[in-house]
Design a protein around this motif. Structure first.
Motif: not given
Length: 378
Positions: A261-284
């Motif tokens: 019942s324990f799961n860590a609130p953590y995530y180590a993203p890939s470079i592409q996952e980070v880039r994708s979120v930034v580009e989709e959000e669009g402010s930077f």
């Protein structure tokens, strides 16, 4: 799990405190120093305000808390001297969750101000430092009030455990594990990625409203090079902690259901996952996005010294395991204690140290640190 309430680094100055066990985080800050200085200089070229808003998000406490701020002020001071223009008034905001040991930071401020006065003739009237408790997954500051934002070793923490992981306590999705593992079903991997995308997008949106046009931001956090979220480089520290917990469950020291019942609130993203979120959000606009290897104990060798290094660690795997266990304990103990109880912590991290030491005997254990610098669009 209410992450805002339970996540904080170990307080104080004791043997298991974050203040005494944050060498890895210091190494991560030092790796990004040259990028931070370059981005501050770019920021000042486009925007040289009379009053400059600076925020450090996830500042924690201990010796690292004012390290980045000191470097930022050094760069701003040098730039103002070079341009022969007055130093801007500095508004420095140190942010972390409410459980953070802000008192530890505040106690160190008089000495910090004295040093600024002696070295740069900057008095308290020229640099205003304040604490801002709250989650950075949402607004923290007034609109268009920040010129430079920094965050280190924080954005791998999610705002919450993905809901699907605890939706059915009678049929746990990630049985025997506390984070993504190579045995985790695809639904677990997808749930973590979805939570990261929601959180990181909200982080970017919140900062876009708080920052001025052409403001700069440098973020560094745990990630991965592999496209596989269950790769060792992003999961192994959690896998070994799960093994330590399971060994205690087998001996009846804790209930296996507690682990399920324990799961860590953590995530180590890939470079592409980070880039994708930034580009989709669009402010930077992304200026650079790089990955660095960091040894689990922060003792990263140069290539020339690698053979001597491997010879040395062959004799010291257990002591290195102890050091890593202290580092991890200082970071995650608050969450584990709420879920499993304080009484098992010493035994848990003793077993964890042994498992880490054994892992060192088989491989060169390293984290992947992602560093991204961005500029706020007009």
């Amino acid at each position: 799990m209410e992450v805002v309430q339970v996540l904080h680094m170990n307080k104080g100055e004791g043997e298991t405190s974050y203040a005494k066990n944050s060498v890895v985080q210091k190494k991560i800050i030092s790796v990004a120093t040259s990028i931070i200085k370059e981005e501050v200089q770019k920021c000042l070229e486009k925007n040289y305000p009379d009053s400059m808003g600076i925020a450090d998000l996830g500042c924690s406490s201990g010796p690292n808390s004012l390290m980045v701020i000191s470097d930022l002020i050094d760069t701003i001071y040098a730039t103002s001297n070079q341009k022969e223009i007055p130093l801007p008034e500095l508004r420095v905001s140190l942010n972390d969750l409410p459980g953070n040991d802000f008192n530890n930071i505040f106690i160190s401020l008089p000495e910090f101000y004295n040093q600024l006065k002696m070295e740069k003739n900057i008095g308290p009237e020229g640099c205003f430092i304040s604490g801002v408790p709250g989650s950075f997954y949402g607004r923290l500051f007034p609109k268009k009030s920040l010129h430079f934002v920094h965050s280190s070793s924080s954005l791998h923490w999610l705002s919450q455990v993905p809901r699907v992981l605890y939706a059915n306590i009678l049929k746990p999705l990630n049985k025997g594990k506390i984070y993504i593992s190579n045995s985790s079903p695809r639904s677990v991997l997808d749930a973590y990625l979805s939570q990261f995308k929601r959180d990181f997008s909200l982080f970017m949106k919140s900062r876009s409203e708080e920052m001025v046009v052409d403001g700069h931001m440098v973020l560094s956090f745990m990630g991965r090079l592999s496209s596989d979220p269950s790769s060792e480089e992003s999961c192994m520290q959690w896998e070994l902690l799960a093994q330590a917990l399971m060994s205690m469950a087998l001996e009846g020291l804790i209930e296996e259901e507690k682990i399920d019942s324990f799961n860590a609130p953590y995530y180590a993203p890939s470079i592409q996952e980070v880039r994708s979120v930034v580009e989709e959000e669009g402010s930077f606009t992304i200026n650079c996005l790089e990955a660095f290897e960091i040894e689990w104990d922060g003792d990263a060798p140069s290539n020339n010294n690698f053979q001597k290094y491997t010879d040395k660690i062959g004799k010291n795997n257990f002591s290195r395991g102890l050091q890593v266990a202290k580092t991890i304990r200082a970071v995650v103990e608050s969450m584990l204690e709420v879920h499993f109880g304080r009484e098992i912590m010493d035994e848990l991290f003793k077993r964890y140290a042994e498992l880490v030491g054994d892992y060192f005997s088989r491989t060169r254990a390293k984290y992947i640190d992602l560093v991204i610098s961005l500029t706020k669009k007009g």
